[in-house]
Design a protein around this motif. Structure first.
Motif, mmCIF file in Angstrom:
data_model
loop_
_atom_site.group_PDB
_atom_site.id
_atom_site.type_symbol
_atom_site.label_atom_id
_atom_site.label_comp_id
_atom_site.label_asym_id
_atom_site.label_seq_id
_atom_site.Cartn_x
_atom_site.Cartn_y
_atom_site.Cartn_z
ATOM 1 N N GLY A 24 4.113 5.828 -2.040
ATOM 2 C CA GLY A 24 3.728 4.544 -2.924
ATOM 3 C C GLY A 24 4.767 3.630 -3.001
ATOM 4 O O GLY A 24 4.636 2.352 -2.612
ATOM 5 N N TYR A 58 5.566 -0.220 -1.300
ATOM 6 C CA TYR A 58 5.385 -1.232 -2.238
ATOM 7 C C TYR A 58 6.619 -2.035 -2.272
ATOM 8 O O TYR A 58 6.439 -3.380 -2.028
ATOM 9 C CB TYR A 58 5.314 -0.659 -3.668
ATOM 10 C CG TYR A 58 5.213 -2.094 -4.856
ATOM 11 C CD1 TYR A 58 4.191 -2.740 -4.913
ATOM 12 C CD2 TYR A 58 6.465 -1.945 -5.829
ATOM 13 C CE1 TYR A 58 4.217 -3.691 -5.937
ATOM 14 C CE2 TYR A 58 6.375 -3.185 -6.553
ATOM 15 C CZ TYR A 58 5.386 -3.932 -6.721
ATOM 16 O OH TYR A 58 5.281 -4.938 -7.627
ATOM 17 N N TYR A 72 -0.838 -1.113 5.076
ATOM 18 C CA TYR A 72 0.058 -0.672 3.849
ATOM 19 C C TYR A 72 -0.653 -1.138 2.425
ATOM 20 O O TYR A 72 -0.703 -0.037 1.851
ATOM 21 C CB TYR A 72 1.337 -1.243 4.016
ATOM 22 C CG TYR A 72 2.216 -0.665 4.857
ATOM 23 C CD1 TYR A 72 2.466 0.677 5.030
ATOM 24 C CD2 TYR A 72 3.226 -1.525 5.973
ATOM 25 C CE1 TYR A 72 3.114 1.271 6.158
ATOM 26 C CE2 TYR A 72 4.174 -1.039 6.509
ATOM 27 C CZ TYR A 72 4.238 0.620 6.863
ATOM 28 O OH TYR A 72 4.845 0.836 7.561
ATOM 29 N N TRP A 115 -2.664 4.266 -5.441
ATOM 30 C CA TRP A 115 -2.561 3.823 -6.582
ATOM 31 C C TRP A 115 -3.779 3.637 -7.809
ATOM 32 O O TRP A 115 -3.388 3.872 -8.787
ATOM 33 C CB TRP A 115 -1.392 2.431 -6.798
ATOM 34 C CG TRP A 115 -0.013 2.834 -6.430
ATOM 35 C CD1 TRP A 115 0.550 3.952 -6.029
ATOM 36 C CD2 TRP A 115 1.143 1.996 -6.541
ATOM 37 N NE1 TRP A 115 1.680 4.056 -5.885
ATOM 38 C CE2 TRP A 115 2.130 2.782 -6.280
ATOM 39 C CE3 TRP A 115 1.281 0.519 -6.974
ATOM 40 C CZ2 TRP A 115 3.620 2.240 -6.339
ATOM 41 C CZ3 TRP A 115 2.695 0.104 -6.733
ATOM 42 C CH2 TRP A 115 3.609 0.897 -6.518
ATOM 43 N N LEU A 120 -2.043 1.624 -0.228
ATOM 44 C CA LEU A 120 -1.400 1.512 -1.445
ATOM 45 C C LEU A 120 -2.423 1.269 -2.733
ATOM 46 O O LEU A 120 -2.152 1.836 -3.732
ATOM 47 C CB LEU A 120 -0.115 0.495 -1.546
ATOM 48 C CG LEU A 120 0.629 0.209 -2.816
ATOM 49 C CD1 LEU A 120 1.671 1.451 -3.135
ATOM 50 C CD2 LEU A 120 1.456 -1.117 -2.754
#
Length: 299
Positions: free
Chosen positions: A228, A232, A12, A20, A16
């Motif tokens: 995203g 998060y 993950y 990002w 991410l």
């Protein structure tokens, strides 16, 4: 949501950080075709609609009457102010430089989590966060050529404060709301608010609806915003906020690399220094003193 394993958390985090990271140069590119608030509103609202649809399909408890104020506050911090500040601020300085300043957020996140969530704070973690801060500072003080605007600097710092505060608020309210609806509602509310503000202050006729802009917008809406934010907040709920935040230091470095490759921005040796400091920060923050190994949860 149930807890996640270390291997799943790692995957993950990799996804991410990458998604990002490329978001910033993609956003900078899209601003050539759209006014900032309208673009921020369009991408956020699309992401919010996708998340609301997913939440309805999962049939979690919305409890709008009891939780509307929680959704609104979270949306104001994490979405409305954060995205508005960053989208406007990107017009004042290079994407890589602006991103690096915003990602002082992990330091603020670690401090806020200690003050308001009671998460463990010990000298080793403080040292690691300071290393990350030093890495970001190495980049911002000379790692990138470009005009440093006072307005851009203030907007970047404001973005960092809003994001850190919103993250802590979301985690603090987690026991009271369904996690999927918490994410979906704040993104959807934020999208409506930002798009409304953009519609009043900017002109829709200024948007250039070419394929590049449409693809860029859809990519950010789906992967950066909808997927995203889900990842998060899942990581934040299931782990130490400062440890998750330490990996966020990698995002400006990825943003800078892609800004150099696709936006013709330039870097110096400071980038290499910053990278070394950030990597050291992540290692140190994720180390535990022996006395805490049995007390702290493993991400």
């Amino acid at each position: 949501m149930p807890g996640i394993s270390r291997s799943a958390a790692t995957m993950y985090l990799i996804f991410l950080v990458f998604i990002w990271g490329i978001n910033w140069p993609l956003t900078k590119y899209a601003l050539d075709f759209s006014p900032p608030l309208l673009f921020a509103g369009i991408r956020t609202l699309i992401g919010g609609i996708l998340l609301v649809g997913f939440a309805i399909w999962k049939r979690g408890p919305l409890r709008l009457k009891q939780n509307w104020h929680i959704y609104l506050i979270a949306s104001m911090l994490n979405i409305i102010l954060y995205y508005s500040f960053q989208t406007i601020g990107l017009q004042y300085m290079p994407a890589g430089l602006f991103t690096a300043i915003v990602f002082l957020q992990p330091v603020l996140l670690g401090m806020f989590a200690w003050l308001w969530l009671g998460e463990a704070m010990y000298p080793l973690k403080i040292f690691g966060l300071l290393l990350g801060f030093a890495g970001v500072a190495a980049i911002t003080t000379g790692g990138i050529f470009g005009h440093i605007s006072v307005w851009g600097l203030l907007l970047a710092i404001a973005s960092a404060i809003c994001w850190a505060g919103g993250t802590i608020y979301t985690k603090k309210m987690a026991p009271r709301v369904d996690p999927l609806w918490m994410t979906a509602m704040q993104v959807a509310i934020g999208g409506v608010a930002i798009l409304g503000a953009g519609s009043v202050t900017e002109s829709w006729s200024d948007i250039v609806w070419n394929m590049s802009f449409i693809f860029d917008t859809l990519f950010i809406s789906v992967f950066v915003i909808a997927v995203g934010w889900l990842i998060y907040f899942k990581l934040i709920r299931n782990g130490d906020s400062a440890k998750v935040g330490s990996f966020m230091f990698l995002i400006p470095l990825i943003a800078i690399v892609f800004s150099v490759l696709f936006l013709n921005e330039h870097v110096t040796i400071n980038l290499a220094v910053g990278l070394a400091l950030v990597a050291s920060s992540i290692i140190v923050v994720n180390m535990k003193p022996r006395r805490l190994k049995k007390e702290l949860p493993v991400l």
